[in-house]
Design a protein around this motif. Structure first.
Motif, PDB file in Angstrom:
ATOM      1  N   UNK A   1      45.174  76.986  72.436  1.00 44.73           N
ATOM      2  CA  UNK A   1      44.905  75.771  73.196  1.00 44.73           C
ATOM      3  C   UNK A   1      43.976  74.808  72.460  1.00 44.73           C
ATOM      4  N   UNK A   2      43.295  75.304  71.430  1.00 43.66           N
ATOM      5  CA  UNK A   2      42.408  74.440  70.643  1.00 43.66           C
ATOM      6  C   UNK A   2      43.170  73.620  69.605  1.00 43.66           C
ATOM      7  N   UNK A   3      44.463  73.904  69.388  1.00 46.67           N
ATOM      8  CA  UNK A   3      45.239  73.201  68.366  1.00 46.67           C
ATOM      9  C   UNK A   3      45.814  71.908  68.928  1.00 46.67           C
ATOM     10  N   UNK A   4      44.938  70.947  69.157  1.00 47.63           N
ATOM     11  CA  UNK A   4      45.353  69.708  69.812  1.00 47.63           C
ATOM     12  C   UNK A   4      45.296  68.481  68.903  1.00 47.63           C
ATOM     13  N   UNK A   5      45.160  68.690  67.600  1.00 46.29           N
ATOM     14  CA  UNK A   5      45.342  67.604  66.648  1.00 46.29           C
ATOM     15  C   UNK A   5      44.209  66.621  66.487  1.00 46.29           C
ATOM     16  N   UNK A   6      42.998  66.958  66.964  1.00 49.25           N
ATOM     17  CA  UNK A   6      41.895  66.000  66.834  1.00 49.25           C
ATOM     18  C   UNK A   6      41.604  65.648  65.375  1.00 49.25           C
ATOM     19  N   UNK A   7      41.699  66.636  64.492  1.00 54.25           N
ATOM     20  CA  UNK A   7      41.384  66.365  63.080  1.00 54.25           C
ATOM     21  C   UNK A   7      42.396  65.403  62.467  1.00 54.25           C
ATOM     22  N   UNK A   8      43.653  65.527  62.868  1.00 57.49           N
ATOM     23  CA  UNK A   8      44.658  64.591  62.373  1.00 57.49           C
ATOM     24  C   UNK A   8      44.336  63.166  62.834  1.00 57.49           C
TER      25      UNK A   8
END
Length: 586
Positions: free
Chosen positions: A312-319
């Motif tokens: 659930x933490x893989x939400x693309x904020x870094x992108x």
């Protein structure tokens, strides 16, 4: 020259409260999956001072809950199992599978550096990979495909070697453990099911359970680690040994340019605002954006019926932070995610998802049908291709699709969350996850498909099973299928009758195990701006970077293989930069 010591306004460890803290290191890595840990370890081993920041409260990312297989053609370990390979063969294979979406610079970087990565890890870290002697690529009949050796498994690992850090390792998916916390692989599953078949099996099971009982008392789970949990644990131990500083519970707020290069990360760690200066570079390795339902919506065929297995933490904020610096997301992919069929169990407000990767679909005595009660796919094909076939059905007829079997199959192999054996199935039946019928017609009514069609389809399949040949969809007709089937069953390990009442079904939906849309990078892992120029100091690897496989799935381990390899490439480059900067000029 030694790296400059860390500097903090209020302490080295950044753990104090109050005004914002500032730390300075050579390399900042954002994310603790295979790619991030590989980059951190290699950079640290090359002399860089490395700080790794993880969004979650535990380390390991999606790697820790994965199958852990690593796909590396031409690796030196292949010769040990009597298999030869060449870059030309692998290149030919990938060229056919990836088609016109291929980026040869990324593919060549992967093929050239993958074997070196394995050699480096074996020589300088805790990680040990073991080649699978028989593991056919997913398109075994295409030129350049291999029957084994390219897919590597992490060794079985003793999690107790992590010491206090074992508690900070992300746990596997509970559905892939037994007895509340014991990891098992395919070999252990067969052993447990055959416990009373022989004295040898009984003693082996007894030893396994005794070890687990002791470990559970001490650690709350088994410490004998397999698959992705083993891979993550070995990389985590390697990072600790290399002197990488590890911070969890970090929310990244901004990546800033310093003197024209990505050089500072501002973050919130456990309620404390902090700032980290990176002298050599910043590595984005947060796992991609598969869990960003809103962001992925426009790229999925059935977004309202799509279930991701990504954390659930893989939400693309870094992108998104990279895009704010001028980067772009790569949409030139065959598929936006690495697909897998997923079944969903709901009980009150609780939801459990199960990815149907290899445990049931290829086994003899199971078919998949659409809403018309008809088969539409080779059930034993790869999980990625299975979902592609679901999506390709007109009018969403295979969303969901139904996996259908009989009582003998369910007892021997299980299906989804329903384990093999004679345990109670009342919970799954009551929730509607498992459907049951005393006859095929009754099962058809339960799942809402035409009775006549399903009865006819099963009868037709049973004739194929007796003959050992499936002329409709070719199940069990290639090396990959046969490898996933049951070798004890004949004449075809993937084809068996469905004739023993009662009959059962489980619905599966399109899902994924990670995204393929990522930041556009070059072959060194450097993030590129919209004019395809490197953004100085900014790197990406793993699912944060554009898929080296162009959104295709050529074989077992094609996400972790490139993740480790490009992590290695990035870490090596940043280590060289650090040493170059510190070398006094004449």
């Amino acid at each position: 020259m030694r790296p400059t010591p860390w500097r903090s306004k209020m302490g080295v460890d950044g753990g104090n409260r109050g005004s914002a803290l500032e730390t300075e290191v050579d390399v900042v890595v954002l994310g603790s999956g295979a790619a991030g840990l590989a980059a951190a370890v290699v950079a640290a081993k090359s002399g860089a001072k490395v700080l790794l920041l993880e969004k979650a409260d535990v380390f390991g990312g999606s790697t820790a809950i994965s199958g852990g297989v690593v796909w590396i053609p031409c690796n030196a370990l292949m010769s040990g199992v009597g298999i030869s390979d060449s870059k030309e063969q692998a290149r030919a294979y990938l060229g056919k599978v990836l088609g016109n979406k291929i980026r040869w610079d990324l593919v060549d970087a992967f093929l050239d550096n993958g074997p070196d990565m394995v050699d480096f890890m074996h020589a300088h870290t805790e990680l040990r990979l073991i080649p699978r002697e028989h593991a056919p690529d997913y398109y075994p009949d295409i030129e350049g495909a291999s029957t084994g050796g390219r897919s590597l498994d992490p060794q079985i690992y003793d999690g107790r070697k992590l010491g206090k850090w074992f508690a900070k390792l992300k746990r596997p998916i509970p559905q892939f453990m037994v007895f509340g916390g014991m990891m098992v692989g395919r070999k252990e599953i067969d052993q447990l099911l055959g416990t009373f078949d022989s004295p040898k099996n009984f003693l082996a099971t007894a030893r396994l359970l005794a070890l687990y009982a002791r470990e559970r008392v001490s650690y709350g789970r088994g410490a004998r680690l397999l698959q992705g949990n083993s891979l993550a644990a070995q990389l985590l131990k390697s990072a600790i040994d290399a002197g990488v500083e590890l911070w969890s519970d970090c929310r990244i707020d901004q990546i800033e340019l310093v003197e024209g290069r990505a050089g500072r990360v501002t973050l919130n760690r456990q309620g404390q605002a902090q700032s980290v200066r990176a002298r050599s570079g910043i590595v984005l390795a947060g796992g991609g954006a598969a869990a960003d339902a809103a962001g992925m919506r426009a790229h999925l065929s059935w977004p309202d019926h799509h279930f991701s297995m990504a954390p659930q933490t893989n939400t693309g904020e870094l992108q998104k932070l990279a895009v704010a610096l001028g980067a772009s997301i790569d949409d030139a992919v065959v598929d936006p995610v690495n697909y897998a069929p997923v079944s969903v169990f709901r009980e009150g407000s609780r939801e459990i998802r199960f990815p149907h990767l290899f445990l049931d679909r290829a086994k003899p005595g199971l078919i998949a049908v659409n809403a018309r009660g008809r088969r539409f796919v080779d059930e034993a094909t790869s999980y990625h291709n299975f979902v592609r076939a679901m999506i390709a059905q007109p009018d969403g007829a295979a969303v969901p699709a139904w996996l259908v079997c009989d009582a003998a199959f369910l007892r021997q192999y299980g299906m989804g969350l329903v384990r093999p054996g004679i345990g109670s199935r009342k919970r799954y039946l009551a929730a509607g996850y498992l459907r049951k019928g005393a006859t095929i017609a009754e099962l058809a009514r339960s799942i809402g498909v035409p009775e006549e069609a399903l009865t006819e389809e099963i009868s037709r399949h049973n004739r194929f099973a007796a003959a050992g040949h499936d002329p409709d969809h070719g199940k069990g007709g290639n090396a990959y299928d046969l490898h996933q089937g049951d070798p004890r069953h004949s004449p075809n390990p993937c084809l068996g009758p469905i004739n023993r009442a009662p009959f059962y079904a489980v619905a599966v939906y399109p899902g994924d195990i990670g995204s393929t849309r990522g930041l556009i990078t070059d072959d060194q892992g450097r993030v590129l701006d919209r004019e395809r120029r490197p953004i100085r100091g900014l790197y990406a690897c793993g699912n944060e970077m554009n898929s080296p496989m162009a959104g295709t799935y050529p074989g077992a381990g094609i996400t972790l293989g490139p993740a480790l390899t490009f992590g290695y490439i990035v870490g090596r480059s940043l280590g060289l930069q650090t040493r170059s900067r510190e070398t006094p000029k004449e």
